[in-house]
Design a protein around this motif. Structure first.
Motif, PDB file in Angstrom:
ATOM      1  N   TYR A   3       0.829  -1.207   0.000  1.00  0.00           N
ATOM      2  CA  TYR A   3       0.000   0.000   0.000  1.00  0.00           C
ATOM      3  C   TYR A   3       0.861   1.254   0.000  1.00  0.00           C
ATOM      4  O   TYR A   3       0.567   2.225  -0.684  1.00  0.00           O
ATOM      5  CB  TYR A   3      -0.932   0.021   1.214  1.00  0.00           C
ATOM      6  CG  TYR A   3      -1.983  -1.058   1.190  1.00  0.00           C
ATOM      7  CD1 TYR A   3      -2.869  -1.162   0.124  1.00  0.00           C
ATOM      8  CD2 TYR A   3      -2.090  -1.956   2.244  1.00  0.00           C
ATOM      9  CE1 TYR A   3      -3.834  -2.149   0.102  1.00  0.00           C
ATOM     10  CE2 TYR A   3      -3.054  -2.945   2.235  1.00  0.00           C
ATOM     11  CZ  TYR A   3      -3.933  -3.035   1.155  1.00  0.00           C
ATOM     12  OH  TYR A   3      -4.885  -4.010   1.133  1.00  0.00           O
ATOM     13  N   LEU A   4       1.930   1.224   0.777  1.00  0.00           N
ATOM     14  CA  LEU A   4       2.840   2.362   0.861  1.00  0.00           C
ATOM     15  C   LEU A   4       3.477   2.646  -0.495  1.00  0.00           C
ATOM     16  O   LEU A   4       3.574   3.807  -0.918  1.00  0.00           O
ATOM     17  CB  LEU A   4       3.927   2.063   1.911  1.00  0.00           C
ATOM     18  CG  LEU A   4       4.306   3.192   2.844  1.00  0.00           C
ATOM     19  CD1 LEU A   4       3.087   3.731   3.557  1.00  0.00           C
ATOM     20  CD2 LEU A   4       5.337   2.716   3.834  1.00  0.00           C
ATOM     21  N   ALA A   9       3.903   5.858  -5.343  1.00  0.00           N
ATOM     22  CA  ALA A   9       3.866   5.938  -6.809  1.00  0.00           C
ATOM     23  C   ALA A   9       2.798   6.924  -7.265  1.00  0.00           C
ATOM     24  O   ALA A   9       3.027   7.716  -8.188  1.00  0.00           O
ATOM     25  CB  ALA A   9       3.621   4.558  -7.404  1.00  0.00           C
ATOM     26  N   ALA A  10       1.643   6.903  -6.630  1.00  0.00           N
ATOM     27  CA  ALA A  10       0.551   7.816  -6.989  1.00  0.00           C
ATOM     28  C   ALA A  10       0.960   9.273  -6.748  1.00  0.00           C
ATOM     29  O   ALA A  10       0.691  10.144  -7.579  1.00  0.00           O
ATOM     30  CB  ALA A  10      -0.706   7.476  -6.206  1.00  0.00           C
ATOM     31  N   VAL A  11       1.619   9.529  -5.636  1.00  0.00           N
ATOM     32  CA  VAL A  11       2.078  10.886  -5.316  1.00  0.00           C
ATOM     33  C   VAL A  11       3.099  11.359  -6.355  1.00  0.00           C
ATOM     34  O   VAL A  11       3.034  12.492  -6.834  1.00  0.00           O
ATOM     35  CB  VAL A  11       2.662  10.944  -3.885  1.00  0.00           C
ATOM     36  CG1 VAL A  11       3.428  12.235  -3.645  1.00  0.00           C
ATOM     37  CG2 VAL A  11       1.555  10.776  -2.857  1.00  0.00           C
ATOM     38  N   ASN A  18       1.322  17.368 -12.614  1.00  0.00           N
ATOM     39  CA  ASN A  18       1.149  18.791 -12.324  1.00  0.00           C
ATOM     40  C   ASN A  18       2.290  19.627 -12.885  1.00  0.00           C
ATOM     41  O   ASN A  18       2.080  20.706 -13.423  1.00  0.00           O
ATOM     42  CB  ASN A  18       1.025  19.033 -10.816  1.00  0.00           C
ATOM     43  CG  ASN A  18      -0.403  19.048 -10.360  1.00  0.00           C
ATOM     44  OD1 ASN A  18      -1.323  19.144 -11.170  1.00  0.00           O
ATOM     45  ND2 ASN A  18      -0.594  18.952  -9.066  1.00  0.00           N
ATOM     46  N   TRP A  19       3.509  19.133 -12.760  1.00  0.00           N
ATOM     47  CA  TRP A  19       4.680  19.845 -13.271  1.00  0.00           C
ATOM     48  C   TRP A  19       4.596  20.002 -14.784  1.00  0.00           C
ATOM     49  O   TRP A  19       4.830  21.093 -15.312  1.00  0.00           O
ATOM     50  CB  TRP A  19       5.945  19.087 -12.856  1.00  0.00           C
ATOM     51  CG  TRP A  19       7.202  19.738 -13.326  1.00  0.00           C
ATOM     52  CD1 TRP A  19       7.813  20.848 -12.810  1.00  0.00           C
ATOM     53  CD2 TRP A  19       8.029  19.303 -14.413  1.00  0.00           C
ATOM     54  NE1 TRP A  19       8.955  21.124 -13.521  1.00  0.00           N
ATOM     55  CE2 TRP A  19       9.113  20.186 -14.503  1.00  0.00           C
ATOM     56  CE3 TRP A  19       7.951  18.244 -15.311  1.00  0.00           C
ATOM     57  CZ2 TRP A  19      10.118  20.051 -15.455  1.00  0.00           C
ATOM     58  CZ3 TRP A  19       8.950  18.106 -16.256  1.00  0.00           C
ATOM     59  CH2 TRP A  19      10.011  19.006 -16.327  1.00  0.00           C
ATOM     60  N   LEU A  20       4.248  18.926 -15.492  1.00  0.00           N
ATOM     61  CA  LEU A  20       4.123  18.977 -16.956  1.00  0.00           C
ATOM     62  C   LEU A  20       2.981  19.907 -17.366  1.00  0.00           C
ATOM     63  O   LEU A  20       3.114  20.680 -18.324  1.00  0.00           O
ATOM     64  CB  LEU A  20       3.900  17.576 -17.538  1.00  0.00           C
ATOM     65  CG  LEU A  20       5.104  16.641 -17.466  1.00  0.00           C
ATOM     66  CD1 LEU A  20       4.706  15.225 -17.864  1.00  0.00           C
ATOM     67  CD2 LEU A  20       6.232  17.146 -18.354  1.00  0.00           C
TER      68      LEU A  20
END
Length: 123
Positions: A3-4, A9-11, A18-20
């Motif tokens: 889960y971690l 990976a999702a973060v 967001n950066w792109l």
């Protein structure tokens, strides 16, 4: 543990996305490019008032990121918008907000105010 890793990976994927996205909507300009164009644009400092009063680029208006949504009418959509903050993070967020409201010609100062070596004004 799995889960971690999935959350991590999702973060990371979200951050890269967001950066792109931000790179597509706002031009990041060197100080020289910024100086060449900001007099013909709306120059907006998105830092908080205490930061602005301590020193800001000559000719800038202070519309803090925390107030952009309520003060958006003060920014003309038909003129270029030059944004800056202390380091470049908040100006990117402000550009995303403005882009969602239809603003097109958005630029930000690379490195933010802390990299600025041009004229400043302090209160």
């Amino acid at each position: 543990m799995l889960y971690l890793l999935i959350i991590l990976a999702a973060v990371i994927v979200y951050g890269v996305y967001n950066w792109l996205r931000q790179r597509r909507i706002v031009k990041t300009l060197s100080q020289e490019e910024f100086i060449a164009g900001y007099r013909k644009a709306q120059l907006i400092d998105v830092r908080e008032p205490n930061e602005f009063n301590a020193g800001h680029i000559l000719g800038a208006r202070n519309i803090p990121l925390s107030q952009i949504k309520t003060r958006i009418k003060e920014v003309r959509p038909d003129k270029p918008v030059y944004l800056y903050c202390q380091s470049g993070m908040r100006s990117g967020q402000a550009a995303q907000m403005l882009s969602r409201k239809g603003y097109k010609d958005l630029s930000q100062l690379k490195g933010g105010f802390k990299q600025w070596t041009g004229k400043i004004k302090a209160k």
